[in-house]
Scaffold this motif. Structure first.
Motif: not given
Ligand code: SF4
Length: 890
Positions: A593-603, A725-737, A774-778
């Motif tokens: 699980t990585v921290r940062g949620g959707a903002q991690l992907f934006e960054s 929601v905790e979802c799996e994307v590309g082999g890592i787990a991400v928590r999003v709200r 962000q919306l793609a992740l949601y």
């Protein structure tokens, strides 16, 4: 010639009187050196003292002989405070009462120094303008207050001694020689004449003249000029370790910090490398710095201020993390956290209870100690009572800490104690003072007190012009002697009539006296050493500059022909450094699980290094002190308000059924619930006008969004908000709200994300470095959460005055304002399914980069860096300057 006259005077047992302390010390040192050179093993030490000290000695002699009874000399600090008291009592609208008092005191001293015999100030002032008459009024009250105190001041002292000069006390004084005076003022001359008349032998010996080799040169800038002078001094010292070198800087008082910084680098670079702050330096500076600016004293003043009332949060934070508290060396990083806390709370000012509350979290031990302190009572007291209370307070607070003090710090502590003692003696002048008044008075006294720690005699002396006159060295460099600054411009005293100053020949009052004084000083500077170089900068403030006409006849040489040393910073730059390019961090384990949620992907999409630094290194800049709410706080309140509104209204049909009054009531309630997302204390830190404007703005924004963004939609029901929601994307787990999931009346789901700023439209969602991911992740999270099909993705722009919605929908009519996937060339997708597939691929690729630790400094564009606070860490500007990175296309 004059050297032998001086030697003769010393040999005859005469005491030498000099214009300043530095020259007196130089006379003694030269006498000792000459005695050693003559092979003597013991000798009677030379007696040399500056003029001010000589006057005090004379006064003591007169008092001892009862020639001056019943009156005493007012201390200089008490005299300063008396002037200030009188200026303030005059109740005139002055911008700076301390500055006005200082000018008045200068005018008083100048008048006594240059007046003709018993000339009265009232008569002199009557020939001047309003300022002269104003000053005469202050001076009259000052004189009467001195009379009431049975005191005279330093400006009057020479006249007091002259009128009382009498063989009954002068006969035992011995002989004197005045050495190094360019010109005596009329008042000095009267005293000398009176003493001579009373039988005192006083000779006048001109200063030594050593000069024989003169050159002039120039450097490109003032800074390079000082660097060149320092390099010259260092090379001369390396050639002859016994040499003495002077560097005279014409505007040293204004440039002291710059000159000292250059001296540290050029004269003792080893100290910079070893960080040995207390080791001896090869140079000394003639000008001290105000005691109020010395770090140990600043710390004491700040601690006292913290006990006296509210202080700026930055001041309290600096004192708390400073080195002059117990265990500071090991605890300062934890203590520094108080500033972060106050920044988060946007607290610009703090009081003692706030400081204790912050310390409870960051340093419990210091919190316990300080919680036991009793803050000095904030009643009006005499200065001596304040001095005692503050001393006790500092000791109890643990000042000056538990680390060993350096020699200079010890001396600063002594100077602080002395200054506090002088402040304690001000009661006769000030009476009782309220806490803030007392602290302001102490600060003013410390600002007027120069601090110069004693250190072993250094071979290189950095001097101002007046301190240099009369001294003797082997080599000298005179810096800053351009035509604009030498001779200096006349600066008559504003409180004394200009005609009177001209008539008395006051130095600096007019061009003629300024020029003749500068000529005399120039002769003195030329005699400073056997070798003298004078210089100027070629340009000052981008304007061409030339040498002073007083030095024009000296032979000109190119600066390259003079000795210099390579600067430490230049040497560092020329060192070949090995470059190691490391753009990849440690990989993340599959499924972690990585921290940062959707903002991690934006960054990660915006700049891989930004994502790595923010979410894996946890690097972040400290909050600024915003005037109102910060952007982050506005977002929190906005989300809270919208959640509260839809908790209440729930669906589109209910919304349409509300009349205007009912809607306004529900909006007002939602605003209040939203505001509760911040603490009451935070709202109290805002000025009332700002807080009520924020409330109005929130209500207006929600009202506009409801009208323009929600009413126009086909039926919907708000199903969830703030869905974690905790979802799996590309082999890592991400928590999003997810801000909001709606059930559409026509079937299926829509996801909305609230933004308080500008939103990114779908035209930019599908690039190589996609934006707005962000919306793609949601969308992916909702797919994993729910069986119902997702049919629309929307960013809701809730920006005051710029309400908008942006995103894509599967079909027409699902959400007005959204682009229909596949129906426009603006959004590069063929259909809704194509859009979803491209979004999945986009975030999948980003997830793989994150998992693999991909972290190059590679911003998507210059605009990406514009609001990024990681520049000091990524050093993008350094990379840009070197041309190694792609230039941002701002
Ligand atoms: S400032 Fe620019 S290059 Fe540096 S981390 Fe931020 S986005 Fe990347």
């Amino acid at each position: 010639m004059s050297q032998s006259l001086l030697a003769d005077a010393l040999a005859a047992g005469q005491s030498i009187v000099t214009p300043n302390n530095r020259l007196a010390r130089d006379v003694v040192a030269r006498f000792d050196a000459a005695s050693r050179a003559a092979g003597k093993l013991t000798w009677a030490s030379a007696q040399a003292l500056p003029w001010t000290m000589w006057l005090e000695r004379l006064l003591l002699a007169a008092l001892a002989a009862r020639a001056s009874t019943g009156w005493s000399l007012l201390d200089a600090s008490a005299a300063r405070e008396l002037w200030h008291t009188l200026v303030v009592a005059d109740r005139r609208p002055l911008l700076n009462s301390r500055g006005a008092a200082r000018h008045a005191a200068d005018a008083w001293t100048l008048f006594h120094g240059w007046r003709d015999g018993d000339e009265a100030l009232t008569r002199v002032a009557s020939g001047g303008g309003d300022d002269a008459r104003l000053f005469a009024g202050w001076a009259d009250r000052y004189r009467r207050r001195l009379g009431a105190l049975h005191a005279f001041d330093h400006a009057q002292l020479p006249d007091v001694l002259a009128t009382r000069a009498d063989p009954s006390w002068t006969r035992s004084l011995g002989g004197f020689a005045l050495y190094g005076f360019l010109r005596l003022t009329p008042q000095q001359q009267r005293l000398v004449d009176a003493l001579r008349g009373a039988g005192v032998a006083i000779d006048e010996v001109p200063a030594a003249r050593a000069g024989s080799a003169f050159r002039r040169t120039s450097c490109a800038t003032s800074s390079l000029e000082v660097a060149q002078a320092l390099g010259f001094a260092r090379s001369r010292l390396e050639a002859d370790p016994r040499a003495s070198i002077a560097i005279v800087v014409v505007d040293l008082a204004q440039r002291r910090d710059e000159v000292v910084a250059l001296a540290e680098e050029i004269l003792c670079p080893d100290r910079l490398l070893s960080l040995a702050s207390d080791s001896p330096r090869p140079y000394g500076v003639s000008l001290g710095e105000p005691l109020a600016s010395v770090p140990l004293v600043v710390s004491a003043l700040d601690l006292v201020a913290m006990a006296t009332g509210t202080v700026a949060a930055t001041v309290a934070a600096s004192a708390v993390r400073g080195p002059f508290l117990p265990d500071a060396a090991t605890r300062w990083t934890e203590r520094a956290a108080v500033e972060r806390l106050w920044r988060r709370e946007a607290r610009r000012e703090v009081a003692w209870p706030d400081i204790l509350a912050a310390l409870r979290q960051s340093d419990p031990a210091l919190h316990r100690r300080w919680s036991a302190l009793v803050v000095p009572a904030r009643t009006a007291r005499l200065p001596r009572e304040w001095a005692r209370a503050w001393s006790d307070w500092l000791v109890a607070a643990g000042w000056p800490g538990t680390s060993a003090l350096s020699s200079a710090q010890w001396q600063a502590r002594e100077a602080w104690s002395n200054a506090l003692g002088k402040f304690a003696a001000l009661g006769a002048v000030t009476g009782t003072l309220k806490p803030a008044e007392a602290l302001e008075t102490l600060r003013a006294q410390l600002a007027e007190t120069l601090f110069q720690p004693q250190s072993p005699a250094a071979p290189i002396q950095i001097l101002g012009v007046l301190e240099a006159a009369g001294l003797s060295f082997d080599h000298a460099w005179l810096a800053g002697f351009d035509a604009q600054r030498w001779p200096p411009a006349p600066s008559p005293n504003p409180f004394l009539p200009l005609g009177w100053q001209r008539a008395r020949g006051v130095i600096g009052a007019q061009a003629e006296t300024t020029l003749s004084h500068a000529q005399a000083l120039t002769v003195s500077l030329a005699g400073l050493a056997r070798e003298v170089v004078v210089s100027h900068a070629d340009t000052i403030d981008d304007a061409p500059s030339s040498i002073s006409p007083l030095f024009e006849h000296w032979p000109r040489v190119p600066v390259e022909s003079l000795p210099h040393v390579e600067r430490f910073s230049a040497a560092m730059m020329s060192t070949a450094l090995e470059r190691l390019i490391d753009e990849t961090g440690p990989p993340i384990a599959q499924g972690a699980t990585v921290r940062g949620g959707a903002q991690l992907f934006e960054s990660q999409s915006a700049c891989p290094f930004q994502a790595f630094a923010r979410y894996r290194l946890r690097a972040e800049a400290w909050d600024a002190f915003p005037e109102g709410l910060s952007a982050k706080e506005r977002g929190i309140v906005l989300h809270g308000m919208l959640n509260a509104f839809w908790d209440d209204v729930r669906d589109h049909a209910t919304l349409l059924g509300l009349d205007a009054a009912n809607l306004a009531t529900r909006i007002a309630a939602a605003v209040e619930r939203g505001k509760m997302q911040l603490t009451a204390a935070r709202w109290q830190t805002l000025p009332p006008a700002v807080a009520s404007a924020e409330t109005r703005r929130l209500a207006a924004t929600l009202g506009a969004w409801v009208d323009e963004g929600e009413r126009i939609r086909p039926p919907f029901r708000v199903r969830k908000h703030e869905q974690a929601v905790e979802c799996e994307v590309g082999g890592i787990a991400v928590r999003v709200r997810i801000d909001r999931i709606d059930e559409l009346g026509s079937g299926g789901l829509a996801v909305a994300d609230y933004k308080s700023g500008r939103v990114i439209g779908p035209a930019r969602w599908f690039g190589e470095r996609p934006e707005g991911v962000q919306l793609a992740l949601y969308a992916q999270a909702v797919d994993q959460l729910d069986d119902q099909p997702l049919r629309a993705l929307a960013y809701a722009q809730l920006k005051a005055g710029e309400i908008a919605v942006s995103g894509i929908a599967e079909a027409d009519g699902l959400w007005p304002g959204l682009e229909v996937a596949g129906s426009t060339a603006r959004v590069p997708v063929a259909s809704w399914d194509d859009a979803r597939a491209k979004m999945r691929d986009g975030i999948g690729a980003l997830a793989r980069e994150i998992r693999d630790g991909v972290a190059p400094v590679a911003p998507r564009s210059g605009a990406t860096c514009q609001y990024c606070d990681l520049k000091p860490l990524c050093r993008i500007r350094v990379l840009d300057d070197r041309g190694d990175a792609e230039a941002p296309d701002a």
